[in-house]
Scaffold this active site. Structure first.
Site, PDB file in Angstrom:
ATOM      1  N   GLN A   1     -28.578  -4.051  -0.597  1.00  0.00           N
ATOM      2  CA  GLN A   1     -28.697  -4.379  -1.853  1.00  0.00           C
ATOM      3  C   GLN A   1     -28.241  -5.985  -2.307  1.00  0.00           C
ATOM      4  OE1 GLN A   1     -28.534  -1.023  -4.907  1.00  0.00           O
ATOM      5  NE2 GLN A   1     -27.857   0.063  -3.260  1.00  0.00           N
TER       6      GLN A   1
ATOM      7  N   ARG B   1     -34.939   2.215  -7.771  1.00  0.00           N
ATOM      8  CA  ARG B   1     -34.507   2.551  -9.160  1.00  0.00           C
ATOM      9  C   ARG B   1     -35.226   3.601  -9.586  1.00  0.00           C
ATOM     10  NH1 ARG B   1     -30.298   0.811  -8.784  1.00  0.00           N
ATOM     11  NH2 ARG B   1     -30.938   0.663  -6.815  1.00  0.00           N
TER      12      ARG B   1
ATOM     13  N   LYS C   1     -21.634   6.477  -5.754  1.00  0.00           N
ATOM     14  CA  LYS C   1     -20.649   5.372  -5.529  1.00  0.00           C
ATOM     15  C   LYS C   1     -19.424   5.411  -6.501  1.00  0.00           C
ATOM     16  CE  LYS C   1     -22.000   1.362  -6.439  1.00  0.00           C
ATOM     17  NZ  LYS C   1     -21.209   0.949  -7.364  1.00  0.00           N
ATOM     18  N   THR C   2     -19.902   5.472  -7.651  1.00  0.00           N
ATOM     19  CA  THR C   2     -18.742   5.335  -8.666  1.00  0.00           C
ATOM     20  C   THR C   2     -17.917   6.703  -8.703  1.00  0.00           C
ATOM     21  OG1 THR C   2     -20.273   4.019 -10.077  1.00  0.00           O
ATOM     22  CG2 THR C   2     -18.480   5.256 -11.169  1.00  0.00           C
TER      23      THR C   2
ATOM     24  N   ASP D   1     -15.553  -3.069  -5.397  1.00  0.00           N
ATOM     25  CA  ASP D   1     -16.901  -2.545  -5.811  1.00  0.00           C
ATOM     26  C   ASP D   1     -17.937  -3.704  -5.827  1.00  0.00           C
ATOM     27  OD1 ASP D   1     -18.965  -0.772  -6.393  1.00  0.00           O
ATOM     28  OD2 ASP D   1     -18.602  -0.886  -8.454  1.00  0.00           O
ATOM     29  N   GLU D   2     -19.176  -3.291  -5.226  1.00  0.00           N
ATOM     30  CA  GLU D   2     -20.195  -4.108  -4.938  1.00  0.00           C
ATOM     31  C   GLU D   2     -20.084  -5.303  -4.028  1.00  0.00           C
ATOM     32  OE1 GLU D   2     -23.085  -3.097  -5.740  1.00  0.00           O
ATOM     33  OE2 GLU D   2     -23.134  -2.034  -7.475  1.00  0.00           O
TER      34      GLU D   2
END
Length: 751
Positions: free
Chosen positions: A259, A615, A33-34, A225-226
């Site tokens: 998420q 994770r 994503k980043t 983002d997010e």
């Protein structure tokens, strides 16, 4: 020139090069994503879009810094001129420039949680309200939720539904507290965290031709983002900036509905689910390839999230050859669970040669950490708990920061309260209370009231002396660098002498913390990588205070040591580890008992488990205990329903659990804890009227009536004393047995 086709996979390339119009990038965990966000901005810059025309909003300063650092490596110094930062930091920057348009000084200070609570407590005291009814957390949460829905104090008072909710909670005057809180913040020239968003919306709303048009023209391209973590207010601001007649609607959101785990903070999953309804001709790109986890972990995560009906369908996948299945640990008690987890960590460290930093223990509630801490200490294994006290929350640090705030903004009443007699200078609580009362009565600030001759000569002299000191420091702050004025404040305030004269171990620790703060200010001055704009940011005391006020938990870097990480699953979002232990996998713990009556809340619990699973890079262990102490009593638990959803083929061995467990799958409406857009009265879960019998009255063979499950028959009684459990077959559930602890059962013996 960047070779985008070489650097990105085909789906990432599509997300990066689709720069016109609304774009929704659904980014699964570990999907890069980043990388996509960074390369997308780089792509725009290479095509001639000015960096100051790009606004990239994140949820942590750490994410913004990482994005800008990567950009600089890709495109050079131009990357630093992109407006990239958190919602709060970007909007605070603009509010500094435009604040006078909504009646605030540009030197406004920012209240942290403790400041807000202190002001609320003061208002409750002044209004003579019962502090046991009007608790600080209740009031603060209600005010925060109101602001996140753009409900002003006046609108709150006029909303009969909200007023009725407050009457049911026995806090009918809460709307008055909200009104007083807002007024006092405004008069003191301060904003809390919610105000940075709320007031920014008001700024745009009240100045459509000046301010709104200015920033619409400036920010031609928005990236968020997010996005799944945004609340109603944040989305409302974004729509104001992007949606208007003839707008190209150049907005790109990146997120993952699977998420979305922050409903308790006001985030709403509806924002990402409804994005395609809000904007026209949305291009949807799904990043489904996971570069982080092994195939069994990925398959388990897919299996779990597919049980949610409210979602954007996708299937994450990996081509990693990692073939490690998921381990499950069953324990009889929470103490045994902790021992087995620590034993497994010891084995992993030796067999897989993992460092401590590559291992994490995750839990649903922070209270679960205690047993793990005890066993880690016994085995001399270093660990660190995320979510402990922040450096900036330590008393001595907050004291000096309060002086800084007062020098910047003399109307900051909470800062004044904190330091006016610290170190002691003869201005006691009685004097301060009288000063505040006089200010309220005469509708002036407490700072202005200090000039009025209302005290005996000696007391008046002490007040004027203190005020003169702050005024002089304020004047000096306009002329010297922030590190120099910080040291002067430290000395002239008397804090320097106070700490240096304390030779105790606690005193030495406080002195070290203060020195660390001053060192940090020096580093802040010398660090030249600042500024989200094309202009260089001034390094003033005001700018420094803002930079630390907006730090999030993930922005505070831990010491660079080899620790095992202990944290709640919420705190783990965005992190990854080679080995992860997801603990407390029991019904009423994970999923939480608070979610049992709400399908929407159960869905969020499942998304939280999805986050926990993803994770892990290589080793994933799920643990559960069949009993644990709660409030001094032994409570028995059933394995979590989520263990069933993982899929037995992804586990090293089948889950050992009773065959008679039937999980409740309610279909009740959602119960919003903080009236987040869909307010509803709290429904009752009882269907049958019962007259509860005493615990001693229950015996095997009896017919009973339960308030939720109706009539049933006790098949047997297990355990002794307060821990007796009845195995009951209820008519409504057919052949299934339910185990109920009699001490908590509200049942009636029928025969």
């Amino acid at each position: 020139m960047i070779d985008f086709e070489k650097e990105l996979n085909s789906v990432q390339l599509e997300a990066c090069t689709s720069i016109d119009g609304p774009v929704m990038v659904i980014a699964g965990p570990g999907s890069g994503k980043t990388r996509v966000l960074t390369y997308r901005i780089a792509y725009m810059l290479e095509r001639g879009i000015a960096p100051w025309n790009i606004l990239a909003l994140t949820f942590t300063n750490k994410a913004a810094r990482e994005m800008k650092d990567r950009l600089e490596r890709l495109v050079g110094s131009g990357g630093q001129k992109v407006w990239a930062g958190t919602f709060h930091s970007i909007f605070a920057k603009i509010l500094r420039i435009e604040s006078e348009k909504i009646g605030y000084p540009s030197t406004f200070t920012i209240y942290d949680t403790d400041d807000s609570k202190s002001l609320i407590n003061q208002i409750v005291k002044e209004m003579n309200l019962n502090k046991e009814q009007y608790t600080t957390n209740l009031i603060r949460n209600r005010i925060s939720s109101a602001k996140s829905l753009l409900i002003s104090p006046a609108a709150y008072a006029a909303d009969e539904e909200l007023m009725e909710e407050d009457r049911q909670r026995d806090v009918p005057h809460l709307f008055k507290v909200y009104g007083q809180y807002a007024r006092r913040c405004f008069e003191s020239g301060v904003m809390d965290f919610d105000d940075l968003l709320y007031n920014f919306f008001l700024l745009l709303q009240r100045n459509p031709e000046g301010v709104l048009e200015k920033y619409r023209d400036k920010f031609k391209y928005l990236l968020v983002d997010e996005f799944q973590d945004t609340n109603y207010m944040q989305y409302a601001i974004l729509k104001k900036l992007v949606r208007y007649p003839d707008s190209p609607e150049n907005i790109c959101i990146v997120g993952d509905d699977a998420q979305s785990i922050y409903a308790f903070r006001g985030a709403t999953i509806d924002n990402i689910l409804d994005f395609e309804k809000t904007f026209r001709d949305v291009r949807v790109v799904k990043l489904e390839q996971n570069y982080r986890s092994g195939k069994f972990i990925i398959d388990a995560a897919n299996n779990v999230i597919n049980n949610n009906t409210q979602q954007i369908k996708k299937k994450i996948w990996t081509d990693k050859s990692d073939n490690k299945k998921i381990d499950v640990i069953r324990a009889l008690t929470d103490v045994e669970e902790a021992r087995k987890v620590v034993d497994s960590i010891f084995e992993l460290k030796n067999r897989a040669h993992l460092s401590n930093a590559e291992i994490a223990i995750l839990y649903r509630t922070n209270a679960q950490s205690r047993t793990f801490e005890e066993h880690l200490r016994r085995n001399n294994m270093p660990y660190r708990i995320y979510g402990g006290m922040s450096f900036y929350q330590r008393k001595e640090v907050k004291d000096l920061l309060a002086y800084f705030r007062l020098v910047v903004n003399s109307n900051d009443e909470e800062a004044l309260r904190r330091v006016i007699n610290h170190p002691k200078r003869g201005i006691g609580d009685t004097t301060l209370d009288k000063l505040i009362a006089y200010a309220r009565e005469n509708k002036i600030t407490v700072w202005e009231a200090m000039d009025r001759p209302i005290f005996p000569t000696r007391t008046q002299g002490l007040l004027l002396e203190f005020k003169s000191m702050i005024d002089q420091l304020h004047q000096e702050s306009q002329r010297v660098m922030v590190d120099e004025i910080a040291n002067k404040i430290y000395v002239k305030s008397g804090l320097s002498s106070l700490f240096r004269n304390d030779s105790t171990a606690e005193g030495k620790s406080r002195l070290e913390n203060i020195q660390s703060l001053l060192d940090g200010i020096k580093e802040y001055v010398e660090n030249d990588v600042l500024g989200e704009d094309e202009e260089v940011s001034e390094k003033s005391l005001q700018e420094y205070l803002q930079s630390i006020a907006l730090l999030t938990d993930q922005d505070v870097n831990p010491e660079d040591k080899d620790f095992i990480s202990l944290m709640s699953i919420h705190a783990a979002k965005g992190l990854e580890f080679d080995a992860v232990f997801v603990t407390g996998m029991e019904e009423n713990l994970f999923p939480s008992f608070l979610s049992m009556d709400s399908p929407l809340e159960m869905s969020e619990e499942r998304r939280l488990f999805f986050v926990a699973l993803t994770r892990a890079r290589h080793f994933l262990t799920l643990t559960y205990a069949t009993s644990r102490f709660k409030f001094g009593k032994m409570v028995y638990y059933q394995p979590s329903r989520f263990l069933d959803e993982v899929g037995e083929h992804n586990l090293k061995a089948p889950i050992h659990k009773p065959q008679n467990i039937v999980y409740e799958r309610q279909s009740k409406a959602s119960v919003g804890g903080n009236f987040n857009g869909k307010r509803s009265a709290i429904p009752t879960s009882d269907k049958f009227q019962v007259n509860p019998s005493p615990t001693a009255a229950f015996a095997a063979g009896q017919e009973v009536l339960h308030p939720r499950f109706g009539k049933g028959k006790i098949l047997r009684i297990e355990g002794n004393g307060d821990n007796r459990i009845a195995a009951i077959r209820f008519t409504l559930t057919g052949d299934d047995e339910r185990k109920i602890m009699l001490r908590f059962a509200k049942m009636e013996v029928l025969a």
